[in-house]
Design a protein around this motif. Sequence first.
Motif, PDB file in Angstrom:
ATOM      1  N   THR A 102       0.717  -1.259  -0.015  1.00  0.00           N
ATOM      2  CA  THR A 102       0.049   0.029  -0.016  1.00  0.00           C
ATOM      3  C   THR A 102       0.808   1.346   0.100  1.00  0.00           C
ATOM      4  O   THR A 102       0.689   2.118  -0.695  1.00  0.00           O
ATOM      5  N   GLU A 103       2.017   1.186   0.722  1.00  0.00           N
ATOM      6  CA  GLU A 103       2.906   2.444   0.814  1.00  0.00           C
ATOM      7  C   GLU A 103       3.453   2.622  -0.357  1.00  0.00           C
ATOM      8  O   GLU A 103       3.956   3.652  -1.008  1.00  0.00           O
ATOM      9  N   LEU A 104       3.798   1.311  -1.499  1.00  0.00           N
ATOM     10  CA  LEU A 104       4.474   1.607  -2.664  1.00  0.00           C
ATOM     11  C   LEU A 104       3.201   2.021  -3.645  1.00  0.00           C
ATOM     12  O   LEU A 104       3.529   2.199  -4.762  1.00  0.00           O
ATOM     13  N   GLU A 105       2.013   2.200  -3.042  1.00  0.00           N
ATOM     14  CA  GLU A 105       0.951   2.871  -4.060  1.00  0.00           C
ATOM     15  C   GLU A 105       0.813   1.628  -5.143  1.00  0.00           C
ATOM     16  O   GLU A 105       0.347   1.917  -6.417  1.00  0.00           O
ATOM     17  N   ILE A 106       0.851   0.144  -5.138  1.00  0.00           N
ATOM     18  CA  ILE A 106       0.696  -0.815  -6.070  1.00  0.00           C
ATOM     19  C   ILE A 106      -1.071  -0.492  -6.091  1.00  0.00           C
ATOM     20  O   ILE A 106      -1.656  -0.622  -5.194  1.00  0.00           O
ATOM     21  N   LYS A 107      -1.548  -0.590  -7.545  1.00  0.00           N
ATOM     22  CA  LYS A 107      -2.901  -0.060  -7.819  1.00  0.00           C
ATOM     23  C   LYS A 107      -3.775  -1.436  -7.614  1.00  0.00           C
ATOM     24  O   LYS A 107      -5.031  -1.169  -7.544  1.00  0.00           O
ATOM     25  N   ASP A 108      -3.224  -2.632  -7.421  1.00  0.00           N
ATOM     26  CA  ASP A 108      -4.253  -3.547  -7.152  1.00  0.00           C
ATOM     27  C   ASP A 108      -3.532  -4.843  -6.476  1.00  0.00           C
ATOM     28  O   ASP A 108      -2.512  -5.323  -6.817  1.00  0.00           O
ATOM     29  N   ILE A 109      -3.991  -4.900  -5.143  1.00  0.00           N
ATOM     30  CA  ILE A 109      -3.271  -5.501  -4.181  1.00  0.00           C
ATOM     31  C   ILE A 109      -4.429  -6.729  -3.778  1.00  0.00           C
ATOM     32  O   ILE A 109      -5.370  -6.562  -3.539  1.00  0.00           O
ATOM     33  N   TRP A 110      -3.953  -8.089  -3.869  1.00  0.00           N
ATOM     34  CA  TRP A 110      -4.805  -9.062  -3.475  1.00  0.00           C
ATOM     35  C   TRP A 110      -4.115  -9.962  -2.148  1.00  0.00           C
ATOM     36  O   TRP A 110      -2.890 -10.080  -2.067  1.00  0.00           O
ATOM     37  N   VAL A 111      -4.861 -10.189  -1.586  1.00  0.00           N
ATOM     38  CA  VAL A 111      -4.362 -10.776  -0.110  1.00  0.00           C
ATOM     39  C   VAL A 111      -5.244 -12.223   0.034  1.00  0.00           C
ATOM     40  O   VAL A 111      -6.656 -12.248   0.221  1.00  0.00           O
ATOM     41  N   LYS A 112      -4.507 -13.401   0.453  1.00  0.00           N
ATOM     42  CA  LYS A 112      -5.133 -14.420   0.776  1.00  0.00           C
ATOM     43  C   LYS A 112      -5.211 -14.398   2.241  1.00  0.00           C
ATOM     44  O   LYS A 112      -4.190 -13.613   2.885  1.00  0.00           O
ATOM     45  N   ALA A 113      -6.622 -14.659   2.648  1.00  0.00           N
ATOM     46  CA  ALA A 113      -6.866 -14.461   4.081  1.00  0.00           C
ATOM     47  C   ALA A 113      -7.075 -15.941   4.757  1.00  0.00           C
ATOM     48  O   ALA A 113      -7.769 -16.691   4.005  1.00  0.00           O
ATOM     49  N   ALA A 114      -6.683 -16.070   5.794  1.00  0.00           N
ATOM     50  CA  ALA A 114      -7.052 -17.431   6.382  1.00  0.00           C
ATOM     51  C   ALA A 114      -8.278 -17.282   7.079  1.00  0.00           C
ATOM     52  O   ALA A 114      -8.895 -18.437   7.300  1.00  0.00           O
ATOM     53  N   THR A 115      -8.559 -16.165   7.738  1.00  0.00           N
ATOM     54  CA  THR A 115      -9.968 -15.993   8.390  1.00  0.00           C
ATOM     55  C   THR A 115     -10.653 -14.690   7.814  1.00  0.00           C
ATOM     56  O   THR A 115      -9.917 -13.985   7.138  1.00  0.00           O
ATOM     57  N   THR A 116     -11.950 -14.804   8.287  1.00  0.00           N
ATOM     58  CA  THR A 116     -12.824 -13.495   7.916  1.00  0.00           C
ATOM     59  C   THR A 116     -12.037 -12.239   8.509  1.00  0.00           C
ATOM     60  O   THR A 116     -11.818 -11.103   7.986  1.00  0.00           O
ATOM     61  N   GLU A 117     -11.623 -12.058   9.910  1.00  0.00           N
ATOM     62  CA  GLU A 117     -10.817 -10.952  10.245  1.00  0.00           C
ATOM     63  C   GLU A 117      -9.669 -10.782   9.632  1.00  0.00           C
ATOM     64  O   GLU A 117      -9.461  -9.445   9.588  1.00  0.00           O
ATOM     65  N   HIS A 118      -8.772 -11.717   9.117  1.00  0.00           N
ATOM     66  CA  HIS A 118      -7.680 -11.448   8.549  1.00  0.00           C
ATOM     67  C   HIS A 118      -8.094 -10.606   7.315  1.00  0.00           C
ATOM     68  O   HIS A 118      -7.284  -9.555   6.899  1.00  0.00           O
ATOM     69  N   GLY A 119      -9.149 -11.159   6.624  1.00  0.00           N
ATOM     70  CA  GLY A 119      -9.573 -10.303   5.471  1.00  0.00           C
ATOM     71  C   GLY A 119     -10.089  -8.949   5.495  1.00  0.00           C
ATOM     72  O   GLY A 119      -9.673  -7.894   4.876  1.00  0.00           O
ATOM     73  N   GLN A 120     -10.769  -8.816   6.671  1.00  0.00           N
ATOM     74  CA  GLN A 120     -11.225  -7.543   7.106  1.00  0.00           C
ATOM     75  C   GLN A 120     -10.136  -6.380   7.336  1.00  0.00           C
ATOM     76  O   GLN A 120     -10.166  -5.227   6.887  1.00  0.00           O
ATOM     77  N   ILE A 121      -9.055  -6.987   8.094  1.00  0.00           N
ATOM     78  CA  ILE A 121      -8.017  -6.150   8.549  1.00  0.00           C
ATOM     79  C   ILE A 121      -7.326  -5.773   7.000  1.00  0.00           C
ATOM     80  O   ILE A 121      -6.770  -4.467   7.052  1.00  0.00           O
ATOM     81  N   ALA A 122      -7.009  -6.619   6.391  1.00  0.00           N
ATOM     82  CA  ALA A 122      -6.240  -6.575   4.929  1.00  0.00           C
ATOM     83  C   ALA A 122      -6.866  -5.371   4.122  1.00  0.00           C
ATOM     84  O   ALA A 122      -6.210  -4.510   3.624  1.00  0.00           O
ATOM     85  N   GLN A 123      -8.283  -5.275   4.074  1.00  0.00           N
ATOM     86  CA  GLN A 123      -8.850  -4.378   3.467  1.00  0.00           C
ATOM     87  C   GLN A 123      -8.601  -3.045   4.068  1.00  0.00           C
ATOM     88  O   GLN A 123      -8.695  -2.143   3.247  1.00  0.00           O
TER      89      GLN A 123
END
Length: 231
Positions: A102-123
């Motif tokens: 995010t700091e590098l301003e990548i325009k399209d970042i995908w994250v594999k999430a192990a849990t719902t909470e993991h995904g929410q924090i990533a977003q």
Amino acid sequence: MLADLFRTSFGFTKGDGVVVIGLGRFGCAVAESLVRLGHEVMGIDRDAQQVQLWADRLTHTVQADATNVHTLRQLGVADFPHAIVGIGNDLSASLMTAMALTELEIKDIWVKAATTEHGQIAQRIGAHHVVHPEAEMGERIAHLITGRIVDYIEFGAGFAVATIHAPAPTHNRPLADCDVLEAFGVNVVGVKRAGENFRHAGPDMVVMPGDLLIVSGPASKVEAFAGRASA
């Protein structure tokens, strides 16, 4: 063909550069598929053995700590339009890597999430897409198990693309006469006949019993249309 539709739907233009961080089972599977689809792929992992294993299969492989934004900048990651964080069970490393991207301003970042909470924090950190492989595979199998759907991909906001057996209302008729969009709320994208490749579905194409159709539209309507095959 579904793979090409997937790439197009998410804005991956053939030849786009993609950084895959975390060369575990998920990351390697994604990276290998992207290379096959014609993308330049840089694979990054802390494990030197894993990096060496994939050195001949990806465009570039690097042993590095992807949680460090300065390291990523030195590797030229900021020049890539897409990044996929496939780090497995190390929640902290996954989120720190997403933050660095995010700091590098990548325009399209995908994250594999192990849990719902993991995904929410990533977003919240800045990830544009979150993937839950186990849950999504379970849902995909649930769609396929009835036998009405041959292949199925569901995207965000309830949009789906599926390969289905041609339903009875389309048999022996040109697609223009079937008016599938008006009647069922889905689009027919392609048609495959036994022994032939998929062809673009033009309005004059006559659908035969036994044909496979690639259809797209709201997931519920795709399901309902596929159900007509056994009606």
